[in-house]
Design a protein around this motif. Structure first.
Motif, PDB file in Angstrom:
ATOM      1  N   VAL A   1       1.070  -6.611   5.376  1.00  0.00           N
ATOM      2  CA  VAL A   1       0.940  -5.315   4.704  1.00  0.00           C
ATOM      3  C   VAL A   1       2.338  -4.728   4.528  1.00  0.00           C
ATOM      4  CG1 VAL A   1       0.031  -2.966   4.913  1.00  0.00           C
ATOM      5  CG2 VAL A   1      -1.344  -4.898   5.661  1.00  0.00           C
ATOM      6  N   ILE A   2       2.711  -4.482   3.277  1.00  0.00           N
ATOM      7  CA  ILE A   2       3.981  -3.801   3.004  1.00  0.00           C
ATOM      8  C   ILE A   2       3.627  -2.328   2.760  1.00  0.00           C
ATOM      9  CG2 ILE A   2       6.041  -3.721   1.528  1.00  0.00           C
ATOM     10  CD1 ILE A   2       5.544  -6.673   0.836  1.00  0.00           C
ATOM     11  N   ALA A   3       3.996  -1.484   3.717  1.00  0.00           N
ATOM     12  CA  ALA A   3       3.613  -0.065   3.675  1.00  0.00           C
ATOM     13  C   ALA A   3       4.756   0.742   3.056  1.00  0.00           C
ATOM     14  CB  ALA A   3       3.327   0.419   5.086  1.00  0.00           C
ATOM     15  N   VAL A   4       4.476   1.390   1.910  1.00  0.00           N
ATOM     16  CA  VAL A   4       5.520   2.075   1.141  1.00  0.00           C
ATOM     17  C   VAL A   4       5.309   3.584   1.268  1.00  0.00           C
ATOM     18  CG1 VAL A   4       6.530   2.276  -1.176  1.00  0.00           C
ATOM     19  CG2 VAL A   4       5.510   0.100  -0.452  1.00  0.00           C
TER      20      VAL A   4
ATOM     21  N   THR B   1      -4.105   1.800  -3.005  1.00  0.00           N
ATOM     22  CA  THR B   1      -3.820   3.075  -2.336  1.00  0.00           C
ATOM     23  C   THR B   1      -4.123   2.835  -0.852  1.00  0.00           C
ATOM     24  OG1 THR B   1      -6.063   3.886  -2.648  1.00  0.00           O
ATOM     25  CG2 THR B   1      -4.454   4.485  -4.331  1.00  0.00           C
ATOM     26  N   ALA B   2      -3.370   3.468   0.010  1.00  0.00           N
ATOM     27  CA  ALA B   2      -3.545   3.219   1.448  1.00  0.00           C
ATOM     28  C   ALA B   2      -4.972   3.547   1.888  1.00  0.00           C
ATOM     29  CB  ALA B   2      -2.530   4.052   2.234  1.00  0.00           C
ATOM     30  N   SER B   3      -5.550   4.624   1.345  1.00  0.00           N
ATOM     31  CA  SER B   3      -6.883   5.040   1.796  1.00  0.00           C
ATOM     32  C   SER B   3      -7.961   4.053   1.362  1.00  0.00           C
ATOM     33  CB  SER B   3      -7.196   6.440   1.280  1.00  0.00           C
ATOM     34  OG  SER B   3      -6.997   6.480  -0.120  1.00  0.00           O
ATOM     35  N   GLU B   4      -7.866   3.526   0.140  1.00  0.00           N
ATOM     36  CA  GLU B   4      -8.856   2.552  -0.332  1.00  0.00           C
ATOM     37  C   GLU B   4      -8.697   1.241   0.438  1.00  0.00           C
ATOM     38  OE1 GLU B   4     -10.952   4.754  -2.084  1.00  0.00           O
ATOM     39  OE2 GLU B   4     -11.279   3.035  -3.388  1.00  0.00           O
ATOM     40  N   PHE B   5      -7.457   0.871   0.680  1.00  0.00           N
ATOM     41  CA  PHE B   5      -7.190  -0.355   1.443  1.00  0.00           C
ATOM     42  C   PHE B   5      -7.853  -0.239   2.823  1.00  0.00           C
ATOM     43  CE2 PHE B   5      -4.362  -2.423   4.590  1.00  0.00           C
ATOM     44  CZ  PHE B   5      -4.545  -3.738   4.199  1.00  0.00           C
ATOM     45  N   ARG B   6      -7.594   0.901   3.481  1.00  0.00           N
ATOM     46  CA  ARG B   6      -8.116   1.117   4.833  1.00  0.00           C
ATOM     47  C   ARG B   6      -9.643   1.028   4.867  1.00  0.00           C
ATOM     48  NH1 ARG B   6      -7.189   7.022   5.706  1.00  0.00           N
ATOM     49  NH2 ARG B   6      -9.015   7.093   4.403  1.00  0.00           N
TER      50      ARG B   6
ATOM     51  N   ILE C   1       0.834  -1.210   0.000  1.00  0.00           N
ATOM     52  CA  ILE C   1       0.000   0.000   0.000  1.00  0.00           C
ATOM     53  C   ILE C   1       0.865   1.255   0.000  1.00  0.00           C
ATOM     54  CG2 ILE C   1      -1.941  -1.171   1.140  1.00  0.00           C
ATOM     55  CD1 ILE C   1      -1.215   0.305   3.733  1.00  0.00           C
ATOM     56  N   GLY C   2       0.330   2.316  -0.608  1.00  0.00           N
ATOM     57  CA  GLY C   2       1.052   3.585  -0.660  1.00  0.00           C
ATOM     58  C   GLY C   2       0.104   4.674  -1.139  1.00  0.00           C
ATOM     59  N   CYS C   3       0.553   5.912  -1.131  1.00  0.00           N
ATOM     60  CA  CYS C   3      -0.235   7.035  -1.643  1.00  0.00           C
ATOM     61  C   CYS C   3       0.572   7.707  -2.749  1.00  0.00           C
ATOM     62  CB  CYS C   3      -0.502   8.077  -0.552  1.00  0.00           C
ATOM     63  SG  CYS C   3      -1.296   7.399   0.903  1.00  0.00           S
ATOM     64  N   GLY C   4      -0.115   8.217  -3.763  1.00  0.00           N
ATOM     65  CA  GLY C   4       0.562   8.969  -4.832  1.00  0.00           C
ATOM     66  C   GLY C   4       1.703   8.159  -5.437  1.00  0.00           C
ATOM     67  N   THR C   5       2.866   8.792  -5.499  1.00  0.00           N
ATOM     68  CA  THR C   5       4.044   8.144  -6.076  1.00  0.00           C
ATOM     69  C   THR C   5       4.356   6.811  -5.392  1.00  0.00           C
ATOM     70  OG1 THR C   5       5.002  10.200  -6.834  1.00  0.00           O
ATOM     71  CG2 THR C   5       6.559   8.483  -6.273  1.00  0.00           C
ATOM     72  N   SER C   6       4.161   6.756  -4.093  1.00  0.00           N
ATOM     73  CA  SER C   6       4.484   5.533  -3.364  1.00  0.00           C
ATOM     74  C   SER C   6       3.502   4.406  -3.702  1.00  0.00           C
ATOM     75  CB  SER C   6       4.507   5.797  -1.858  1.00  0.00           C
ATOM     76  OG  SER C   6       5.472   6.792  -1.615  1.00  0.00           O
ATOM     77  N   TYR C   7       2.295   4.765  -4.090  1.00  0.00           N
ATOM     78  CA  TYR C   7       1.338   3.754  -4.582  1.00  0.00           C
ATOM     79  C   TYR C   7       1.843   3.200  -5.923  1.00  0.00           C
ATOM     80  CZ  TYR C   7      -2.801   1.967  -7.001  1.00  0.00           C
ATOM     81  OH  TYR C   7      -3.670   1.198  -7.735  1.00  0.00           O
ATOM     82  N   TYR C   8       2.357   4.094  -6.767  1.00  0.00           N
ATOM     83  CA  TYR C   8       2.860   3.595  -8.062  1.00  0.00           C
ATOM     84  C   TYR C   8       4.073   2.674  -7.842  1.00  0.00           C
ATOM     85  CZ  TYR C   8      -0.271   7.258  -9.576  1.00  0.00           C
ATOM     86  OH  TYR C   8      -1.383   8.038  -9.746  1.00  0.00           O
ATOM     87  N   ALA C   9       4.896   3.010  -6.848  1.00  0.00           N
ATOM     88  CA  ALA C   9       6.019   2.120  -6.513  1.00  0.00           C
ATOM     89  C   ALA C   9       5.465   0.756  -6.071  1.00  0.00           C
ATOM     90  CB  ALA C   9       6.878   2.728  -5.411  1.00  0.00           C
TER      91      ALA C   9
ATOM     92  N   LEU D   1      -0.701   6.121   7.709  1.00  0.00           N
ATOM     93  CA  LEU D   1      -0.636   5.764   9.132  1.00  0.00           C
ATOM     94  C   LEU D   1      -1.957   5.179   9.618  1.00  0.00           C
ATOM     95  CD1 LEU D   1       1.527   8.695  10.570  1.00  0.00           C
ATOM     96  CD2 LEU D   1       2.260   6.393   9.941  1.00  0.00           C
ATOM     97  N   THR D   2      -3.077   5.774   9.164  1.00  0.00           N
ATOM     98  CA  THR D   2      -4.370   5.223   9.624  1.00  0.00           C
ATOM     99  C   THR D   2      -4.575   3.822   9.041  1.00  0.00           C
ATOM    100  OG1 THR D   2      -5.499   6.449   7.866  1.00  0.00           O
ATOM    101  CG2 THR D   2      -5.547   7.430  10.047  1.00  0.00           C
ATOM    102  N   ALA D   3      -4.127   3.614   7.807  1.00  0.00           N
ATOM    103  CA  ALA D   3      -4.289   2.283   7.189  1.00  0.00           C
ATOM    104  C   ALA D   3      -3.464   1.236   7.944  1.00  0.00           C
ATOM    105  CB  ALA D   3      -3.859   2.340   5.719  1.00  0.00           C
ATOM    106  N   VAL D   4      -2.240   1.584   8.275  1.00  0.00           N
ATOM    107  CA  VAL D   4      -1.373   0.609   8.954  1.00  0.00           C
ATOM    108  C   VAL D   4      -1.906   0.311  10.359  1.00  0.00           C
ATOM    109  CG1 VAL D   4       0.953   0.259   9.896  1.00  0.00           C
ATOM    110  CG2 VAL D   4       0.670   1.116   7.577  1.00  0.00           C
ATOM    111  N   LYS D   5      -2.380   1.356  11.047  1.00  0.00           N
ATOM    112  CA  LYS D   5      -2.917   1.126  12.404  1.00  0.00           C
ATOM    113  C   LYS D   5      -4.127   0.195  12.332  1.00  0.00           C
ATOM    114  CE  LYS D   5      -1.069   5.345  14.345  1.00  0.00           C
ATOM    115  NZ  LYS D   5      -1.293   6.780  14.508  1.00  0.00           N
ATOM    116  N   GLN D   6      -4.954   0.402  11.331  1.00  0.00           N
ATOM    117  CA  GLN D   6      -6.131  -0.445  11.177  1.00  0.00           C
ATOM    118  C   GLN D   6      -5.720  -1.896  10.868  1.00  0.00           C
ATOM    119  OE1 GLN D   6      -9.347   1.398   9.608  1.00  0.00           O
ATOM    120  NE2 GLN D   6     -10.235  -0.374   8.582  1.00  0.00           N
TER     121      GLN D   6
END
Ligand code: AGP
Length: 345
Positions: free
Chosen positions: A96-99, A80-85, A52-60, A109-114
């Protein structure tokens, strides 16, 4: 007022990439064992692996998922972290690999905590060893990009990719690919040299385009998407990325005489569909630009493993976004309305 390109952080950071990638690959390979164990255990327990990631980190994350699947056969999903969450089902034992380059992005952060609440295992890949993300994750791989000052991610993007690809080659039968992965810094160095003059020329010809369309698939859909984000944030040009076969299913109607269409095209059989599409678009008057290892490519990159190409293939797009901005008199280091770290959710 004219902008001096050599005084801008973005260009300096683009040129630092051979070194930052080299450092990230060697450091990740040294500490990959425990990450490898977590991912392999997750797969053998038939639990899910999410990136999971946001923006550029989602593309990574998309490029990382393609490499992990191709080299190890372990299925994984990029979100994307928000959709995943908010929309994914998380189960105990999933990984979960958080990028995230900053490790402080709010949606992440909210996605990983969840995910942690649901009993998921967490691995973070970040450029900030002291970030909240690194602190809360079970295992952290720290990339070696050094401080990135420009808001648009360039060297932190390729460092995230370098870490993800180092993990990917460490899984399953991937180890034979380590020597190939270690060629990346040299390929990037050559790509910077090959592309700078050519890209400046393309940028001068494009002048101030109203839109740019980008085509790619699999690992290089990530490159097309990341390139389109660079054009939006650094050069303030509307750009959109498509999976190349999907382009035939509607978006093709957008192409007019002279529309710039940039494609990532590799000699791998899987890209034949993109090559056919580009030939067709050329006959309809599109301004076609190709980046890849084929003889007729506009910007020709040395041959390289297909799933590792997102690193060199993004380089000409970063440079093009930079020069389009400079040409328009825009400061690409500080795009309007954006901040380096998006804490708001
Ligand atoms: C990158 O150029 C962007 N500024 C932005 O999309 C960024 O990738 C996103 O906000 C995620 O940041 P992170 O990697 O620090 O989590």
């Amino acid at each position: 007022m004219p902008i001096n390109p050599n005084k801008l952080n973005m260009l300096r950071e683009i040129k630092e990439q051979p070194q930052t990638i080299r450092d990230t690959i060697s450091s990740t390979l040294r500490q990959v064992e425990s990450v490898k164990q977590i991912i392999e255990e997750t797969a053998s327990n038939r639990r899910a692996v999410f990136l999971i990631g946001c923006g550029t980190s989602y593309y990574a994350s998309i490029a990382g998922k393609c490499a992990i699947q191709a080299f190890s056969g372990i299925p994984c999903v990029a979100y994307t972290a928000s959709e995943f969450r908010d929309f994914e089902i998380m189960n105990k034992g999933d990984t979960v690999i958080a990028v995230s380059q900053s490790g402080e992005t709010g949606d992440m952060l909210t996605a990983v905590k969840q995910a942690m609440k649901h009993g998921c295992r967490t691995i973070s890949i970040t450029n900030e060893a002291k970030s909240t993300l690194a602190e809360i994750s079970q295992k952290t791989i720290v990339t070696k990009a050094g401080k990135e000052s420009a808001v648009p991610m360039t060297k932190t993007y390729t460092a995230l990719l370098a870490a993800l690809f180092s993990i990917a080659v460490s899984l399953g039968d991937g180890e034979q690919l380590i020597p190939e992965l270690e060629k990346t810094p040299k390929i990037v160095e050559d790509t910077i040299k090959i592309s700078e003059t050519q890209v400046r020329d393309i940028s001068a010809k494009l002048s101030d385009p109203s839109e740019i369309l980008l085509l790619g698939r699999g690992p290089n859909y990530a490159t097309a998407a990341e390139g389109s984000l660079k054009f939006k944030e650094a050069s303030l040009v509307h750009a959109e990325a498509f999976h190349s076969p999907e382009f035939r299913h509607g978006p093709k109607a957008l192409v007019k005489q002279g529309t710039p269409v940039i494609a990532l095209t590799n000699s791998n059989k899987l890209d034949e569909t993109t090559i056919r599409l580009m030939e067709e678009l050329k006959t309809t008057g599109a301004n076609t630009i190709s980046i890849g290892d084929l003889a007729g490519s506009t910007i020709r990159i040395p041959p390289f493993n297909y799933y590792l190409t997102p690193i060199p293939y993004i380089i000409p797009l970063q440079i093009l976004a930079f020069y389009l901005a400079v040409q328009k008199g825009i400061d690409p280091d500080n795009p309007k309305n954006l901040v380096k770290v998006t804490t708001a959710t």
